[in-house]
Design a protein around this motif. Structure first.
Motif, short mmCIF file in Angstrom:
data_model
loop_
_atom_site.label_atom_id
_atom_site.label_comp_id
_atom_site.label_asym_id
_atom_site.label_seq_id
_atom_site.Cartn_x
_atom_site.Cartn_y
_atom_site.Cartn_z
N UNK A 169 0.76 -1.31 -0.17
CA UNK A 169 0.09 0.04 0.05
C UNK A 169 0.83 1.18 -0.14
N UNK A 170 0.72 2.08 -1.13
CA UNK A 170 1.42 3.35 -1.18
C UNK A 170 0.67 4.48 -1.54
N UNK A 171 0.10 4.97 -0.55
CA UNK A 171 -1.22 5.95 -0.77
C UNK A 171 -0.65 7.45 -1.01
N UNK A 172 0.50 7.76 -1.09
CA UNK A 172 0.92 9.14 -1.42
C UNK A 172 1.14 9.32 -2.93
N UNK A 173 0.76 10.28 -3.37
CA UNK A 173 0.83 10.98 -4.58
C UNK A 173 2.27 11.32 -4.87
N UNK A 174 3.26 10.57 -5.05
CA UNK A 174 4.71 10.80 -5.24
C UNK A 174 5.32 9.83 -5.92
N UNK A 175 6.49 10.27 -6.39
CA UNK A 175 7.16 9.36 -7.35
C UNK A 175 7.96 8.48 -6.44
N UNK A 176 7.23 7.50 -5.63
CA UNK A 176 7.89 6.58 -4.59
C UNK A 176 7.37 5.21 -5.19
N UNK A 177 8.18 4.32 -5.09
CA UNK A 177 8.02 2.96 -5.76
C UNK A 177 6.87 1.96 -4.77
N UNK A 178 7.13 1.97 -3.43
CA UNK A 178 6.54 1.29 -2.71
C UNK A 178 6.08 2.13 -1.29
N UNK A 179 5.15 1.69 -0.29
CA UNK A 179 4.83 2.08 0.82
C UNK A 179 5.44 1.16 1.92
N UNK A 180 4.77 1.83 3.24
CA UNK A 180 5.62 1.17 4.45
C UNK A 180 4.72 -0.20 4.71
N UNK A 181 3.39 -0.41 4.27
CA UNK A 181 2.64 -1.73 4.46
C UNK A 181 2.52 -2.69 3.52
N UNK A 182 3.03 -3.91 3.93
CA UNK A 182 3.04 -5.14 2.97
C UNK A 182 2.06 -6.09 3.44
N UNK A 183 1.31 -6.45 2.71
CA UNK A 183 0.13 -7.54 3.04
C UNK A 183 0.54 -9.13 1.94
N UNK A 184 1.11 -9.97 2.71
CA UNK A 184 1.42 -11.18 1.91
C UNK A 184 0.25 -12.20 1.97
N UNK A 185 -0.06 -12.27 0.39
CA UNK A 185 -1.35 -13.37 0.48
C UNK A 185 -1.11 -14.86 0.41
N UNK A 186 0.26 -15.19 0.30
CA UNK A 186 0.33 -16.85 0.10
C UNK A 186 1.15 -17.26 1.43
N UNK A 187 1.17 -18.35 1.56
CA UNK A 187 1.65 -19.15 2.78
C UNK A 187 3.12 -18.83 2.85
N UNK A 188 3.83 -18.94 1.60
CA UNK A 188 5.27 -18.63 1.66
C UNK A 188 5.64 -17.02 1.86
N UNK A 189 6.17 -16.90 2.67
CA UNK A 189 6.73 -15.26 2.78
C UNK A 189 8.03 -14.96 2.08
N UNK A 190 8.74 -15.90 1.75
CA UNK A 190 10.32 -15.78 1.10
C UNK A 190 10.34 -16.51 -0.37
N UNK A 191 10.87 -15.70 -1.06
CA UNK A 191 11.62 -16.31 -2.27
C UNK A 191 12.83 -16.79 -2.18
N UNK A 192 13.36 -17.94 -2.37
CA UNK A 192 14.77 -18.49 -2.50
C UNK A 192 15.53 -18.10 -3.60
N UNK A 193 16.82 -17.66 -3.30
CA UNK A 193 17.45 -17.31 -4.34
C UNK A 193 18.84 -18.00 -4.28
N UNK A 194 19.09 -19.09 -4.88
CA UNK A 194 20.29 -19.81 -4.97
C UNK A 194 21.33 -19.20 -5.57
#
Length: 375
Positions: A169-194
């Motif tokens: 959630x990024x409510x500001x009208x600004x050139x900002x990529x992302x906001x402070x609140x993240x809501x994960x919808x999947x059981x997995x919270x992490x993406x493994x990167x080998x």
């Protein structure tokens, strides 16, 4: 590399497009040598694929419901569709091409910058070496969160390798990529990167280099130079998800090295701790301000720093200069701030250096430098 978008004037992000890659690499090497001087022993530049190297897509969503664009915005704030950009690696490129169709299927309303209306601002996708995906939707408000939640089965039907899906959630009208609140919808919270022999774990807001192949080369080189010095103890400052620290855990004789990572992001620290649990050796990762940590702990034998573009700054440079630390491994994405930091640490002399071309077609680069204390 040839790009139809660049030739048509629709996108100028790749400012070196049309310049021979060998020339790009030579110019970047010359910039690095000019900044650091001829003193260090320079290894051959670590080249990238000129195209098809990006593991991450940061897509600005424009257009309107039923006809979204994904790419960038023009000067008037209107969407410019770049879904066929040639920078994305295999696997990610095919996913990006399908994003507008998915946005339409979910019934998401693109955010209209000039009118300040709509909801979907960005779609951020990370692609792992195993072909798995992290997909993040950046919304102005929670208004269309339910559509994404209900559409999760359809998304996974389209992209079966989508391991992590979230809404930011990024409510500001600004050139900002992302906001402070993240809501994960999947059981997995992490993406493994080998990466090499290390299984890093990325959470939604974790930073990872955009070019996996060159990042792997950077970590291998860091490990090699660290092993040459063979410090019993090491700090990785600005450690992020632990790339340098985790590559440095084992000493050449297979004994454990005492490794500490410090990072301001608690989420990144949790990722580093989880990745460390998969590896032999002793490591600690703490969340907090780097400068505050320096005041409470005895100095290690080697310090790794991988700061943001502004560099390590006056306070950390002064501490390193006075600390008695014998070796510093400095990874920089800005040779100008690196040169400024080196000027503040005259006792720490560059002895090894190597350019890593993370960002072909642009002037951006990464340079790794090993510093030894003079005298």
């Amino acid at each position: 590399m040839q790009c139809d978008y660049f030739d048509a004037g629709r996108c100028r992000s790749c400012t070196l497009m049309g310049t021979a890659y060998s020339g790009q690499l030579a110019d970047k090497q010359a910039r690095c040598v000019a900044a650091l001087g001829p003193g260090p022993r320079w290894a051959e530049p670590f080249a990238s694929r000129p195209a098809g190297f990006r593991n991450k897509a940061k897509l600005v969503v424009g257009g309107h419901r039923g006809a979204p664009t994904v790419g960038i915005l023009d000067r008037g704030g209107r969407g410019v569709d770049l879904r066929h950009c040639g920078l994305y690696e295999d696997g990610l490129a095919e996913v990006v091409e399908q994003v507008p169709a998915l946005v339409g299927e979910l019934g998401l309303v693109p955010y209209d910058v000039p009118r300040r209306s709509g909801e979907l601002k960005h779609v951020l996708i990370t692609h792992s070496p195993a072909g798995e995906l992290m997909v993040r939707f950046v919304l102005r408000s929670p208004g269309q969160l339910g559509r994404i939640r209900r559409g999760l089965p359809a998304l996974r039907d389209r992209w079966p390798t989508a391991r992590v899906v979230s809404v930011n959630l990024q409510p500001a009208h600004a050139a900002v990529l992302e906001g402070p609140e993240e809501i994960v919808l999947t059981e997995d919270q992490e993406l493994p990167m080998v990466v090499n022999d290390v299984r890093l774990r990325l959470r939604a807001r974790s930073f990872f280099q955009t070019n996996t192949a060159v990042a792997a080369g950077l970590y291998r080189q860091a490990r090699e130079w660290i092993d040459e010095v063979d410090p019993p103890s090491l700090w990785d400052l600005y450690c992020g998800v632990g790339g340098f620290a985790l590559h440095a855990l084992q000493r050449p004789d297979a004994s454990a090295r005492d490794v500490l990572g410090v990072e301001v992001s608690p989420e990144a620290v949790e990722s580093a701790r989880a990745a460390a649990a998969d590896l032999p050796g002793a490591s600690r990762f703490v969340a907090g301000d780097v400068i505050a940590h320096l005041q409470t702990s005895p100095s290690p034998d080697l310090v790794v720093v991988n700061p943001p573009r502004r560099g390590i700054g006056t306070d950390l440079a002064a501490w390193l200069e006075e600390s008695g630390v014998e070796h510093v491994l400095y990874s920089s994405c800005n040779v100008d701030s690196l040169a400024g930091d080196l000027a503040r640490m005259p006792s720490l002399v560059p002895v090894r250096a190597r350019l890593f071309d993370m960002f072909p077609q642009t002037p951006h680069l990464e340079v790794l430098t090993l510093l030894h204390r003079a005298g």
